[in-house]
Design a protein around this motif. Structure first.
Motif, mmCIF file in Angstrom:
data_model
loop_
_atom_site.group_PDB
_atom_site.id
_atom_site.type_symbol
_atom_site.label_atom_id
_atom_site.label_comp_id
_atom_site.label_asym_id
_atom_site.label_seq_id
_atom_site.Cartn_x
_atom_site.Cartn_y
_atom_site.Cartn_z
ATOM 1 N N CYS A 158 2.498 6.930 3.221
ATOM 2 C CA CYS A 158 2.446 5.667 2.765
ATOM 3 C C CYS A 158 3.835 5.557 1.687
ATOM 4 N N LEU A 159 3.820 6.661 0.836
ATOM 5 C CA LEU A 159 5.189 6.663 -0.024
ATOM 6 C C LEU A 159 6.503 6.602 0.910
ATOM 7 N N ASP A 160 6.229 7.527 2.125
ATOM 8 C CA ASP A 160 7.687 7.484 2.940
ATOM 9 C C ASP A 160 7.623 6.333 3.509
ATOM 10 N N GLN A 161 6.772 5.479 4.024
ATOM 11 C CA GLN A 161 6.777 4.299 4.518
ATOM 12 C C GLN A 161 7.444 3.182 3.247
ATOM 13 N N MET A 162 6.938 3.270 2.202
ATOM 14 C CA MET A 162 7.409 2.384 1.177
ATOM 15 C C MET A 162 8.926 2.494 0.947
ATOM 16 N N ILE A 163 9.215 4.064 0.865
ATOM 17 C CA ILE A 163 10.699 4.151 0.663
ATOM 18 C C ILE A 163 11.631 3.780 1.887
ATOM 19 N N ALA A 164 11.138 3.858 2.835
ATOM 20 C CA ALA A 164 11.822 3.445 3.979
ATOM 21 C C ALA A 164 11.606 1.774 4.201
ATOM 22 N N GLY A 165 10.901 1.011 3.499
ATOM 23 C CA GLY A 165 10.914 -0.282 3.435
ATOM 24 C C GLY A 165 10.085 -0.656 4.684
ATOM 25 N N LYS A 166 9.187 0.076 5.266
ATOM 26 C CA LYS A 166 8.265 -0.228 6.441
ATOM 27 C C LYS A 166 6.852 -0.760 5.795
ATOM 28 N N GLU A 167 6.057 -1.174 6.906
ATOM 29 C CA GLU A 167 4.852 -1.760 6.501
ATOM 30 C C GLU A 167 3.895 -0.601 6.450
ATOM 31 N N MET A 168 3.417 -0.456 5.469
ATOM 32 C CA MET A 168 2.154 0.598 5.241
ATOM 33 C C MET A 168 1.076 0.665 6.180
ATOM 34 N N ARG A 169 0.678 1.856 6.631
ATOM 35 C CA ARG A 169 -0.495 1.801 7.598
ATOM 36 C C ARG A 169 -1.582 2.118 6.731
ATOM 37 N N ARG A 170 -2.821 1.380 6.941
ATOM 38 C CA ARG A 170 -4.023 1.537 6.088
ATOM 39 C C ARG A 170 -4.789 2.921 6.345
ATOM 40 N N MET A 171 -4.588 3.443 7.692
ATOM 41 C CA MET A 171 -5.453 4.488 8.049
ATOM 42 C C MET A 171 -6.933 4.177 8.145
ATOM 43 N N ASP A 172 -7.685 4.977 8.742
ATOM 44 C CA ASP A 172 -9.164 4.764 8.939
ATOM 45 C C ASP A 172 -9.943 5.175 7.947
ATOM 46 N N GLU A 173 -10.188 4.328 6.958
ATOM 47 C CA GLU A 173 -10.612 4.614 5.722
ATOM 48 C C GLU A 173 -11.504 3.404 5.173
ATOM 49 N N SER A 174 -12.675 3.556 4.715
ATOM 50 C CA SER A 174 -13.406 2.556 3.847
ATOM 51 C C SER A 174 -12.582 2.014 2.674
ATOM 52 N N GLU A 175 -13.085 0.716 2.354
ATOM 53 C CA GLU A 175 -12.340 0.367 1.248
ATOM 54 C C GLU A 175 -12.813 0.769 0.026
ATOM 55 N N ARG A 202 -9.302 2.563 -2.153
ATOM 56 C CA ARG A 202 -9.159 1.954 -3.484
ATOM 57 C C ARG A 202 -7.453 2.045 -3.911
ATOM 58 N N THR A 203 -6.877 3.223 -3.639
ATOM 59 C CA THR A 203 -5.649 3.695 -3.954
ATOM 60 C C THR A 203 -4.640 3.048 -3.065
ATOM 61 N N TYR A 204 -5.026 2.702 -1.988
ATOM 62 C CA TYR A 204 -4.356 2.131 -0.577
ATOM 63 C C TYR A 204 -3.989 0.715 -1.181
ATOM 64 N N ASP A 205 -5.088 -0.030 -1.749
ATOM 65 C CA ASP A 205 -4.908 -1.387 -2.222
ATOM 66 C C ASP A 205 -3.885 -1.380 -3.250
ATOM 67 N N LYS A 206 -4.040 -0.542 -4.353
ATOM 68 C CA LYS A 206 -3.190 -0.490 -5.419
ATOM 69 C C LYS A 206 -1.753 -0.268 -4.939
ATOM 70 N N LEU A 207 -1.683 0.668 -3.886
ATOM 71 C CA LEU A 207 -0.253 0.902 -3.458
ATOM 72 C C LEU A 207 0.373 -0.319 -2.626
ATOM 73 N N LYS A 208 -0.614 -1.038 -1.984
ATOM 74 C CA LYS A 208 -0.012 -2.167 -1.160
ATOM 75 C C LYS A 208 0.539 -3.233 -2.073
ATOM 76 N N LYS A 209 -0.359 -3.462 -3.350
ATOM 77 C CA LYS A 209 0.167 -4.418 -4.574
ATOM 78 C C LYS A 209 1.516 -3.862 -4.848
ATOM 79 N N MET A 210 1.674 -2.726 -5.416
ATOM 80 C CA MET A 210 2.801 -2.269 -5.938
ATOM 81 C C MET A 210 4.154 -2.179 -4.984
ATOM 82 N N ASP A 211 3.812 -1.988 -3.738
ATOM 83 C CA ASP A 211 4.585 -2.383 -2.593
ATOM 84 C C ASP A 211 5.264 -3.640 -2.503
ATOM 85 N N TYR A 212 4.257 -4.655 -2.671
ATOM 86 C CA TYR A 212 4.409 -5.960 -2.544
ATOM 87 C C TYR A 212 5.466 -6.284 -3.621
#
Length: 308
Positions: A38-55, A61-71
């Motif tokens: 996800c960090l690589d995708q953020m640095i490259a300016g690409k859309e972050m992939r969620r992976m197959d994990e429960s919210e 939970r970490t992904y949601d925070k990273l998504k907000k930070m990326d936005y």
């Protein structure tokens, strides 16, 4: 028998702990892999992939925070790019606007250096230099006002006060120009109209609109000003009998340094309407324009009657 049961229970406990350890080790490994990707995708300016994990999982939970930070990061980056673009355009505009008077002054000074000029000719060129200097001074003053508005440095002194006095100041300032062209100015504004506004800057905005009307109205024309209270706003209409504005250009006239091609010979730098709209906008108001070629123009200013 008891000893065998205790040993069995211990082995079961150890087995469970081992399985939890292996699962934890796997989860930590997966978490690290997801985070790295996800960090690589953020640095490259690409859309972050969620992976197959429960919210509800740690990664979810970490992904949601990273998504907000990326936005937030992308929005800030976009804002920075827009500000750089605006600054580049502003510098280009300033360079373009100052180049002509500066070049004219240089030319006139070179002519003044000639020895074959009469005293009368010298005085004429000195007057031309003075006009160019005044144009540069006006441009610099306008740019200072513009920068204060755009950067938010401007401090408004908003008060509930009579609009009649503000309008009177703007009209008094434009009368000399109107009289030179024999343009009649007619005002209809009730002295009891109270408006929540900054008097100094609102007077500047109204003056700019009147100055524009005088500039593009033929000698002998008319300008009518009407102030009328509405439920939320007070509407100030400025109508002229000028040349009018093409429908396709009505959105452009409020742009910085915009001047219509066929009136390029008229005095001005194309910043009055831009400043007027900025001043009205920062006071929670807005401006509309209604016009047809050869049928004059009407600028409608809406300012809130009380604090919004």
């Amino acid at each position: 028998m008891a000893e065998i049961m205790i040993i069995t229970v211990l082995f079961m406990i150890l087995g469970v702990l081992g399985m939890k350890y292996l699962r934890l080790k796997r989860d930590i490994y997966d978490f690290g892999t997801y985070l790295d990707e996800c960090l690589d995708q953020m640095i490259a300016g690409k859309e972050m992939r969620r992976m197959d994990e429960s919210e509800e999982s740690m990664w979810g939970r970490t992904y949601d925070k990273l998504k907000k930070m990326d936005y937030i990061w992308k929005k800030q980056n976009q804002k920075n790019m827009e500000e750089k673009k605006q600054m580049k355009e502003l510098i280009s505009d300033i360079s373009h606007q100052t180049r002509t008077p500066a070049a004219n002054m240089k030319l006139y000074l070179e002519i003044l250096a000639r020895k074959d000029l009469t005293e009368e000719e010298r005085q004429q060129f000195l007057q031309k230099i003075q006009l160019q200097e005044e144009k540069l001074e006006f441009l610099m003053e306008s740019l200072v006002k513009m920068s204060r508005l755009e950067t938010g440095i401007l401090t408004l002194h908003m008060e509930l006060q009579p609009f009649y006095e503000t309008l009177g100041g703007a009209v008094a300032a434009i009368v000399p120009k109107a009289e030179k062209k024999k343009i009649g100015i007619y005002v209809d504004c009730d002295e009891t109209i109270m408006l929540y506004h900054d008097r100094k800057w609102t007077e500047e905005a109204v003056f700019n609109l009147l100055d524009n009307a005088v500039k593009y109205t033929e000698p002998g024309g008319e300008i009518c000003i009407l102030a009328k209270e509405q439920e939320i706003y007070t509407k100030i209409s400025i109508c002229d009998t000028g040349k009018g504005i093409e429908q396709s250009r009505q959105a452009e006239i409020f742009q910085r340094f915009y001047r219509e091609p066929e009136v390029s010979q008229e005095e001005g730098i194309g910043i009055g309407l831009y400043l007027a709209r900025k001043i009205i906008t920062v006071q929670n108001g807005y401006i509309e324009v209604h016009s047809e070629p050869e049928k004059g123009s009407e600028f409608q200013v809406y300012l809130p009657r009380k604090e919004l």
